[in-house]
Design a protein around this motif. Sequence first.
Motif, PDB file in Angstrom:
ATOM      1  N   PHE A 108     -26.300   5.558 -18.908  1.00 49.30           N
ATOM      2  CA  PHE A 108     -25.931   6.830 -19.527  1.00 49.30           C
ATOM      3  C   PHE A 108     -26.783   7.969 -18.982  1.00 49.30           C
ATOM      4  CE2 PHE A 108     -24.064   4.092 -22.879  1.00 49.30           C
ATOM      5  CZ  PHE A 108     -22.785   4.590 -22.776  1.00 49.30           C
ATOM      6  N   THR A 115     -20.063  10.217 -26.034  1.00 49.68           N
ATOM      7  CA  THR A 115     -21.419  10.387 -25.547  1.00 49.68           C
ATOM      8  C   THR A 115     -21.718  11.871 -25.477  1.00 49.68           C
ATOM      9  OG1 THR A 115     -21.047   8.445 -24.205  1.00 49.68           O
ATOM     10  CG2 THR A 115     -23.009   9.724 -23.714  1.00 49.68           C
ATOM     11  N   ARG A 157     -25.250   8.583 -28.321  1.00 49.08           N
ATOM     12  CA  ARG A 157     -23.936   8.008 -28.543  1.00 49.08           C
ATOM     13  C   ARG A 157     -23.555   8.181 -30.000  1.00 49.08           C
ATOM     14  NH1 ARG A 157     -24.361   2.552 -26.080  1.00 49.08           N
ATOM     15  NH2 ARG A 157     -23.774   1.712 -28.092  1.00 49.08           N
TER      16      ARG A 157
END
Lengths: 183, 247
Positions: free
Chosen positions: B37, B111, B145
């Motif tokens: 991420f 996200t 998240r």
Amino acid sequence: METLLKISNLSPRARQFVNWSVNVGSVLVCLLVLPTRLPGMELLGIGPNWLLIWVVAWSVKRSPFHGAVAGLALGMIQDGMTSPDPTHALSLMLVGILTARLQKQRWIQEDFISVALIVFGMTMLAGTVTALQYLLQGSRSWAEIWVAHERITLSSAILTSLWAPVVYYPLNRWWEGTKVQQS
Amino acid sequence: MFTLRRWWDRHWLQVVLVGLTLGTAWVIEQTQGAAIFEVYQSLTRPFQSNPNQQEKLINARVQEMLVQLSQLQTENQKLKQLLGYVAERKQPGIVAPIVGHSADQWWQEVTLGRGTKHGIQVGSYVMAPGGLVGRVVSVTPHTSRVLLISDAASRVGVMVSRSHQMGYMRGQDSHKAVMQFFDKVLDVRPGDVLVTSSVSQLFPSGLPVGRVESLNLQKSPAPEAAIEFTAPISYLEWVVVYPPTSE
């Protein structure tokens, strides 16, 4: 082909290193595309399952063991990115094993449509495995899971099989090339 | 012993590679894909929209205010009957762009492009023009998240703002949810506004959530209502994150 010629000049160790960086790099690209929703990549809010395409591309001309390891590893990574409960490792591992067991190249030489069809079937299978896991968990009602399964799996299978050649074609070219060199 | 040795000589590289692959996958799983991420965030940063330029969602904002107004009216009436009410102080929120969607279709997550470096923590609740959107479930330095209220795993305690009837809501898909009431006898009509209930532990009370679309009073064991979210969850481009409610 030019790049392949250059690679043939490398030592076996270096060649193996380049080969593995391509493998890892392609997985990384699939992982990074996973959270995006670019135009054309979405059907009813659902995107293609890039990791499943990679696992099918990897397993199509390999042994079931190779397929299982790839499915397990990518499934664990996807678990980390979403939630490990229900797990993706199980469904992707199954996809890897079954795709390798099909031994497609023995029956069909043609690549594009047959791989897209395999991806379609495997997406349905993976969706069903996830749905079954939800069912065993018992946190959702039977009807609810069925509706979600229908909605998710069908659009996901259509999209995933349409996008499959994008991942499969370059990877297959690369792997074919390295195989020719090794023999 | 000899055969084992020969097998090892022939397969050691494969064993090491398999071990390495599975080991890496396990580490990524345990860290919840934090590295992925982070890379994703740094790669997509040039393409992200600037929250301050978003004027399109004014309509949704007006709707949110209407919902809040109706909630305030009922609350005001109740307050007139009470004394010694301590006003809650509202903390400033963090504006965050949505940079990614869930990595699987069975989960409804987004996200955000802001993380611990910007003051977001696990358990923070997330609002958008229109109302409540979800709750932060994991953070990395630059991303976080959010589990959306439309996910089947997220259960939110809600109440009908007009009659204060309580229940809980379960997400179904990107714009719908099902609410189960605690009471058998109901004073609820389609069109009624839902807010988070005062017994909810995860969210502060009174946040607008959705509107009752239809009712199923025959449902056993408890009556159910179909809920339409007021926030346009599938079209959002940015959200506001508020720190967790628990002290």
